[in-house]
Design a protein around this motif. Structure first.
Motif, PDB file in Angstrom:
ATOM      1  N   UNK A 325     -32.112 -30.576 -51.811  1.00 16.48           N
ATOM      2  CA  UNK A 325     -32.902 -29.574 -52.501  1.00 16.48           C
ATOM      3  C   UNK A 325     -31.984 -28.378 -52.723  1.00 16.48           C
ATOM      4  N   UNK A 326     -31.773 -28.009 -53.980  1.00 19.11           N
ATOM      5  CA  UNK A 326     -30.909 -26.874 -54.302  1.00 19.11           C
ATOM      6  C   UNK A 326     -31.799 -25.740 -54.802  1.00 19.11           C
ATOM      7  N   UNK A 327     -31.746 -24.628 -54.109  1.00 16.93           N
ATOM      8  CA  UNK A 327     -32.574 -23.482 -54.474  1.00 16.93           C
ATOM      9  C   UNK A 327     -32.043 -22.905 -55.782  1.00 16.93           C
ATOM     10  N   UNK A 328     -32.912 -22.801 -56.768  1.00 23.37           N
ATOM     11  CA  UNK A 328     -32.485 -22.299 -58.074  1.00 23.37           C
ATOM     12  C   UNK A 328     -32.637 -20.793 -58.191  1.00 23.37           C
ATOM     13  N   UNK A 329     -33.583 -20.216 -57.451  1.00 20.82           N
ATOM     14  CA  UNK A 329     -33.784 -18.766 -57.495  1.00 20.82           C
ATOM     15  C   UNK A 329     -34.569 -18.360 -56.250  1.00 20.82           C
ATOM     16  N   UNK A 330     -34.151 -17.289 -55.620  1.00 21.69           N
ATOM     17  CA  UNK A 330     -34.878 -16.781 -54.458  1.00 21.69           C
ATOM     18  C   UNK A 330     -34.957 -15.268 -54.540  1.00 21.69           C
ATOM     19  N   UNK A 331     -36.106 -14.750 -54.163  1.00 20.83           N
ATOM     20  CA  UNK A 331     -36.311 -13.305 -54.039  1.00 20.83           C
ATOM     21  C   UNK A 331     -37.082 -13.092 -52.739  1.00 20.83           C
ATOM     22  N   UNK A 332     -36.543 -12.264 -51.859  1.00 21.21           N
ATOM     23  CA  UNK A 332     -37.154 -12.117 -50.538  1.00 21.21           C
ATOM     24  C   UNK A 332     -36.682 -10.824 -49.900  1.00 21.21           C
ATOM     25  N   UNK A 333     -37.330 -10.464 -48.797  1.00 19.41           N
ATOM     26  CA  UNK A 333     -36.874  -9.355 -47.975  1.00 19.41           C
ATOM     27  C   UNK A 333     -36.710  -9.851 -46.548  1.00 19.41           C
ATOM     28  N   UNK A 334     -36.398  -8.943 -45.639  1.00 18.76           N
ATOM     29  CA  UNK A 334     -36.121  -9.343 -44.251  1.00 18.76           C
ATOM     30  C   UNK A 334     -37.332  -9.982 -43.591  1.00 18.76           C
ATOM     31  N   UNK A 335     -38.537  -9.633 -44.013  1.00 15.71           N
ATOM     32  CA  UNK A 335     -39.740 -10.193 -43.408  1.00 15.71           C
ATOM     33  C   UNK A 335     -40.093 -11.564 -43.972  1.00 15.71           C
ATOM     34  N   UNK A 336     -39.902 -11.751 -45.273  1.00 13.19           N
ATOM     35  CA  UNK A 336     -40.337 -13.004 -45.896  1.00 13.19           C
ATOM     36  C   UNK A 336     -39.255 -14.077 -45.927  1.00 13.19           C
ATOM     37  N   UNK A 337     -37.986 -13.688 -45.790  1.00 13.97           N
ATOM     38  CA  UNK A 337     -36.935 -14.697 -45.944  1.00 13.97           C
ATOM     39  C   UNK A 337     -36.969 -15.768 -44.851  1.00 13.97           C
TER      40      UNK A 337
END
Length: 438
Positions: A325-337
């Motif tokens: 599984x190759x992540x194509x896009x990620x958006x997160x912060x320290x709490x959600x990552x």
């Protein structure tokens, strides 16, 4: 071994947008290497389906051929490649004032370089890539004189009609190391072609990872289908512009990034299309992402808010070992990552995959992943490389969000297409064929 083409023979060749007949011929040629178990019928139909999507439609996708000047429509052309015109964003801190300059630009992805076996070893592929700069870049970004030994440059009238000669930069993904595409420069002998930038991978083997933790109270992980991902990417394009404006205030570098909307980000999973009876298309999975939302919040409502969401999208590599599984896009912060990392591993287990990969993470997210047992290192292949058409120097550029969503196709040289002998590590053997993971 075949001898290199002479300068006089290069002068007899030029780069042309392919006719429809040449497009079909180029695809038939590449099927020998890239069909990977599919029938020719299914291979050709996949290309027909994909070229109708937003990333390629309306002239964004062009097949190019290196062909004789006196017979540009011949089906006996020397080699071919493809380009995808895309919208990108560039940001930098304005000189002498505390402000950011953020602008949309035209940029290109380069893919599917291929030379048939009987024409290999003559330098055609490298010469085609050299001429490609003269087709894609703004004229003001090119040398004042076209090399005389190459004859005349690609016809400006033809380029204008094709909607090119306007690029701020072009990118490709190399499976042949760093040197081959860097050596394809704007003039004979120049090593000012594509430069590898940010080719890192953060990954984890599924078998070595603990089971997912429970999602914290008050949050939900909502799976996203194809339409959901498209809607998310439309919103994310604006968020990316805002990000680059903010990041530009903290650096003297010129920042650039592709945008994932207009079908660009969706291509990396749509390319997995399969065909059943009567060539009916289908995808091998239903979901291609998830969002971390407050419990009870619908995706549509969340996308209507000003603040960005935490999410991940992906594609599947089903013909590799291990399957990934190759992540194509990620958006997160320290709490959600950490939640996202757990959930990605869970999705990989559902699909019986052996590995999860990120091709890019912001430094703060990479630190979190590494602290949780993920490993980061330079990618051995699929090296992201850029050619900048502007005054900025190579070390003044930063490719932000250099993630899988921006990938068109990966280029690799196997045996045969040119005068250089390279394997996937960039060293070796006989002339290239350029391959792409389909």
């Amino acid at each position: 071994m075949c001898s290199m083409a002479t300068n006089s023979s290069f002068a007899d060749l030029s780069l042309f947008p392919a006719t429809r007949e040449q497009v079909v011929e180029a695809r038939k040629r590449t099927s020998v290497q890239w069909a990977k178990g599919d029938s020719l019928e299914h291979y050709l139909q996949r290309e027909v389906v994909l070229e109708k999507h937003g990333h390629a439609a309306d002239g964004k996708h062009i097949t190019w051929v290196l062909a004789p000047r006196n017979d540009p429509t011949t089906l006996d052309f020397m080699c071919s490649c493809e380009t995808y015109r895309r919208t990108a964003v560039v940001a930098k801190r304005a000189k002498q004032v505390d402000a950011r300059e953020v602008r949309e630009v035209v940029a290109y992805g380069v893919a599917s370089v291929f030379t048939p076996e009987h024409k290999r070893g003559k330098g055609y592929a490298r010469h085609m890539m050299r001429l490609l700069h003269w087709a894609l870049a703004h004229r003001s970004a090119l040398p004042s004189e076209f090399p005389a030994e190459w004859g005349a440059p690609p016809d400006p009238t033809v380029l204008h009609a094709a909607g090119v000669a306007n690029g701020q930069f072009s990118v490709l993904y190399s499976d042949v190391g760093r040197e081959f595409y860097h050596s394809a420069g704007l003039t004979p002998g120049a090593h000012d072609g594509w430069v590898v930038k940010g080719a890192l991978e953060t990954s984890r083997l599924v078998a070595d990872a603990p089971e997912a933790q429970h999602v914290p109270e008050g949050l939900s992980v909502v799976r996203l289908g194809e339409d959901d991902v498209l809607a998310l990417y439309n919103r994310d394009a604006a968020w990316i512009k805002d990000d680059l404006s903010k990041f530009a205030g903290d650096t003297d570098s010129t920042l650039f990034s592709f945008l994932p909307d207009q079908g660009v980000g969706a291509f990396v999973f749509r390319r997995l299309v399969q065909f059943g009876e009567e060539l009916k298309p289908s995808l091998p999975a239903t979901h291609w992402g998830f969002a971390v939302l407050p419990h009870g919040t619908a995706l549509k409502d969340a996308l209507g808010q000003d603040s960005p969401l935490s999410f991940a999208t992906w594609t599947l590599e089903l013909k590799t070992s291990p399957r990934a599984l190759v992540v194509s896009r990620v958006r997160a912060d320290a709490n959600t990552f950490p939640i996202i990392l757990d959930q990605l591993l869970a999705v990989a287990r559902e699909h019986k995959l052996g590995k999860v990969e990120f091709w890019y993470l912001r430094p703060e997210l990479r630190a979190i992943a590494n602290a949780l047992g993920w490993k980061t290192g330079e990618r051995p292949d699929h090296l992201s490389a850029v050619k900048w058409y502007g005054e900025e120097k190579e070390d003044e550029l930063e490719w932000v969000y250099n993630e899988k969503y921006g990938v068109h196709k990966v280029l690799s040289l196997g045996r045969g297409a040119d005068d250089t002998h390279l394997d996937s590590a960039g060293a070796r053997v006989t002339t290239p064929t350029i391959d792409n993971r389909r």
